[in-house]
Design an enzyme around this catalytic site. Structure first.
Site, mmCIF file in Angstrom:
data_model
loop_
_atom_site.group_PDB
_atom_site.id
_atom_site.type_symbol
_atom_site.label_atom_id
_atom_site.label_comp_id
_atom_site.label_asym_id
_atom_site.label_seq_id
_atom_site.Cartn_x
_atom_site.Cartn_y
_atom_site.Cartn_z
ATOM 1 N N ILE A 104 34.081 -27.873 -5.967
ATOM 2 C CA ILE A 104 35.012 -28.896 -6.412
ATOM 3 C C ILE A 104 36.359 -28.601 -5.765
ATOM 4 C CG2 ILE A 104 36.127 -29.956 -8.414
ATOM 5 C CD1 ILE A 104 33.713 -28.714 -10.059
ATOM 6 N N GLU A 105 36.764 -29.461 -4.830
ATOM 7 C CA GLU A 105 38.011 -29.235 -4.096
ATOM 8 C C GLU A 105 39.207 -29.851 -4.815
ATOM 9 O OE1 GLU A 105 36.235 -28.914 0.415
ATOM 10 O OE2 GLU A 105 37.300 -30.743 -0.137
ATOM 11 N N ASN A 106 40.379 -29.424 -4.373
ATOM 12 C CA ASN A 106 41.642 -29.907 -4.908
ATOM 13 C C ASN A 106 42.627 -30.005 -3.753
ATOM 14 O OD1 ASN A 106 44.451 -29.361 -6.147
ATOM 15 N ND2 ASN A 106 43.167 -29.848 -7.917
ATOM 16 N N ALA A 107 43.469 -31.019 -3.776
ATOM 17 C CA ALA A 107 44.433 -31.221 -2.693
ATOM 18 C C ALA A 107 45.332 -30.006 -2.485
ATOM 19 C CB ALA A 107 45.282 -32.470 -2.964
ATOM 20 N N GLU A 133 29.190 -21.409 -6.689
ATOM 21 C CA GLU A 133 28.691 -20.206 -7.337
ATOM 22 C C GLU A 133 29.509 -19.872 -8.580
ATOM 23 O OE1 GLU A 133 29.422 -20.837 -4.142
ATOM 24 O OE2 GLU A 133 28.686 -19.218 -2.857
ATOM 25 N N CYS A 190 31.459 -16.628 -0.632
ATOM 26 C CA CYS A 190 32.743 -16.076 -0.194
ATOM 27 C C CYS A 190 33.008 -14.766 -0.942
ATOM 28 C CB CYS A 190 33.870 -17.090 -0.437
ATOM 29 S SG CYS A 190 34.351 -17.283 -2.166
ATOM 30 N N CYS A 218 33.593 -15.173 -4.763
ATOM 31 C CA CYS A 218 32.341 -15.378 -5.501
ATOM 32 C C CYS A 218 31.560 -14.077 -5.621
ATOM 33 C CB CYS A 218 31.496 -16.459 -4.840
ATOM 34 S SG CYS A 218 32.185 -18.107 -5.076
#
Length: 139
Positions: free
Chosen positions: A45-48, A57, A93, A96
């Site tokens: 889930i990305e965010n600006a 994960e 990553c 995670c």
């Protein structure tokens, strides 16, 4: 604990469709199985602002822990460009891996899947040698 690896891989692959990735267009799905056989899913889930972005994960782990589960067997990770015809292996990553280190033993299985039939399995110990975890602080 016995589990159906093919079903776990299918679940991770399907979770890619729920990813929110308007910036990278790189979709990752995860399926985490607890030692008692429950499956917890996650997607990235990305965010600006980028920093608040959460990996698939960690989404799965945080869902499980919020439900009171802290003992895990394995995780399947599947990821790639949202329009990819074929996936490559998508390792977790460092952040995670550190979250896995908090809740999992050395033999926890990390399964990287390209498809239902193409995957590799490694242990947390192989993926994060000389890890820092609860044992370092709690003895």
């Amino acid at each position: 604990m016995e589990y159906d690896l093919t079903e776990l891989i299918k679940t991770a692959l399907s979770m890619r469709k729920r990813s929110y990735t308007p910036y990278s267009h790189f979709n990752v799905g995860a399926a985490l199985i607890s030692k008692d056989g429950r499956i917890f899913t996650g997607c990235n889930i990305e965010n600006a602002a980028f920093t608040p972005t959460n990996c698939a994960e960690r989404t799965a782990f945080f869902k499980a822990v919020s439900e009171g589960v802290k003992d895990f067997e394995a995780i399947v990770i599947a990821g790639g460009a949202e329009d990819a015809k074929e996936l490559d292996y998508c390792p977790p990553c460092g952040v995670c891996r550190q979250v896995m280190s908090e809740f999992c033993e050395d033999d926890f299985k990390i399964i990287l899947a390209k498809s239902e039939t193409e995957y590799v399995i490694c242990s947390l110990a192989d993926s994060l040698p000389d890890r820092f975890g609860p044992k370092n602080l709690l003895g």
